[in-house]
Design a protein around this motif. Sequence first.
Motif, PDB file in Angstrom:
ATOM      1  N   VAL A  13     -24.502 -19.755 -20.669  1.00 45.74           N
ATOM      2  CA  VAL A  13     -23.450 -20.656 -21.125  1.00 45.74           C
ATOM      3  C   VAL A  13     -24.052 -21.618 -22.142  1.00 45.74           C
ATOM      4  CG1 VAL A  13     -21.951 -22.541 -20.374  1.00 45.74           C
ATOM      5  CG2 VAL A  13     -22.161 -20.503 -18.974  1.00 45.74           C
ATOM      6  N   GLN A  14     -23.254 -21.986 -23.112  1.00 52.67           N
ATOM      7  CA  GLN A  14     -23.699 -22.964 -24.116  1.00 52.67           C
ATOM      8  C   GLN A  14     -23.656 -24.363 -23.496  1.00 52.67           C
ATOM      9  OE1 GLN A  14     -24.247 -21.121 -26.965  1.00 52.67           O
ATOM     10  NE2 GLN A  14     -25.347 -22.832 -27.885  1.00 52.67           N
ATOM     11  N   ARG A  17     -20.471 -26.667 -22.355  1.00 51.46           N
ATOM     12  CA  ARG A  17     -19.333 -25.865 -21.928  1.00 51.46           C
ATOM     13  C   ARG A  17     -19.289 -25.781 -20.403  1.00 51.46           C
ATOM     14  NH1 ARG A  17     -17.720 -23.012 -26.668  1.00 51.46           N
ATOM     15  NH2 ARG A  17     -15.883 -22.377 -25.491  1.00 51.46           N
ATOM     16  N   SER A  19     -19.561 -23.892 -16.815  1.00 55.69           N
ATOM     17  CA  SER A  19     -20.168 -22.748 -16.127  1.00 55.69           C
ATOM     18  C   SER A  19     -19.329 -22.469 -14.889  1.00 55.69           C
ATOM     19  CB  SER A  19     -21.597 -23.057 -15.694  1.00 55.69           C
ATOM     20  OG  SER A  19     -22.442 -23.255 -16.788  1.00 55.69           O
ATOM     21  N   VAL A  78     -19.281 -28.805 -15.152  1.00 53.67           N
ATOM     22  CA  VAL A  78     -18.752 -29.298 -16.419  1.00 53.67           C
ATOM     23  C   VAL A  78     -19.234 -30.731 -16.668  1.00 53.67           C
ATOM     24  CG1 VAL A  78     -16.666 -29.760 -17.773  1.00 53.67           C
ATOM     25  CG2 VAL A  78     -16.642 -27.949 -16.064  1.00 53.67           C
ATOM     26  N   PRO A  79     -19.837 -31.050 -17.815  1.00 52.67           N
ATOM     27  CA  PRO A  79     -20.329 -30.073 -18.783  1.00 52.67           C
ATOM     28  C   PRO A  79     -21.682 -29.505 -18.348  1.00 52.67           C
ATOM     29  CG  PRO A  79     -20.848 -32.300 -19.498  1.00 52.67           C
ATOM     30  CD  PRO A  79     -20.113 -32.438 -18.196  1.00 52.67           C
ATOM     31  N   SER A  80     -21.981 -28.313 -18.752  1.00 52.23           N
ATOM     32  CA  SER A  80     -23.259 -27.698 -18.391  1.00 52.23           C
ATOM     33  C   SER A  80     -24.382 -28.328 -19.212  1.00 52.23           C
ATOM     34  CB  SER A  80     -23.215 -26.196 -18.671  1.00 52.23           C
ATOM     35  OG  SER A  80     -22.177 -25.587 -17.925  1.00 52.23           O
TER      36      SER A  80
END
Lengths: 112, 117
Positions: A13-14, A17, A19, A78-80
């Motif tokens: 995952v970026q 973003r 996960s 969130v967020p990763s």
Amino acid sequence: DQQVKQNSPSLSVQEGRISILNCDYTNSMFDYFLWYKKYPAEGPTFLISISSIKDKNEDGRFTVFLNKSAKHLSLHIVPSQPGDSAVYFCAASSFTGNQFYFGTGTSLTVIP
Amino acid sequence: EAGVAQSPRYKIIEKRQSVAFWCNPISGHATLYWYQQILGQGPKLLIQFQNNGVVDDSQLPKDRFSAERLKGVDSTLKIQPAKLEDSAVYLCASSLKIERDSYNEQFFGPGTRLTVL
């Protein structure tokens, strides 16, 4: 007989973003579920839990959702962040049982 | 607060040899668990103690594995003789106490990685 299953061995995952890690179970007697996080060369550490009387539990960036009818739970991050890169295990237990059954783990990589 | 301690961290032996692992749980934790984690799998419970009594050893291969927790504190897990399929990480965990109708978080040690050649 694998009573707890994590069908995705890995996930990338970026950074920033969401996960989503998934877990399925087969034993309808399970009523308590946990997520553990494991870094290399370390033991698993507890992350978040949920009991069957709830369908959602939130702790900061981590939220666990439980769908009892589908025997499915998921962990949302969130967020990763890159520091979230680790192996995540889900585990399940029953109210009357003593032991936890673990899934096979999902390796999460968060790309900066 | 000190965590769960395990030693050794790594061990390499040949098949048919014996090996022992040691675990010291968090102070005050009455329940101690030994798990086996084979590469690519989740931890599998081998044995569970409450104080110095065995609660569950149904998945312990008793023909070759033994465990004890004589004084209700630290514990040893032994394999004799070892087989190739025993290669795994052996995790020790502890929790406060098993209470009826409650759950107790398990705290894991770093594990011992065993390689059987």
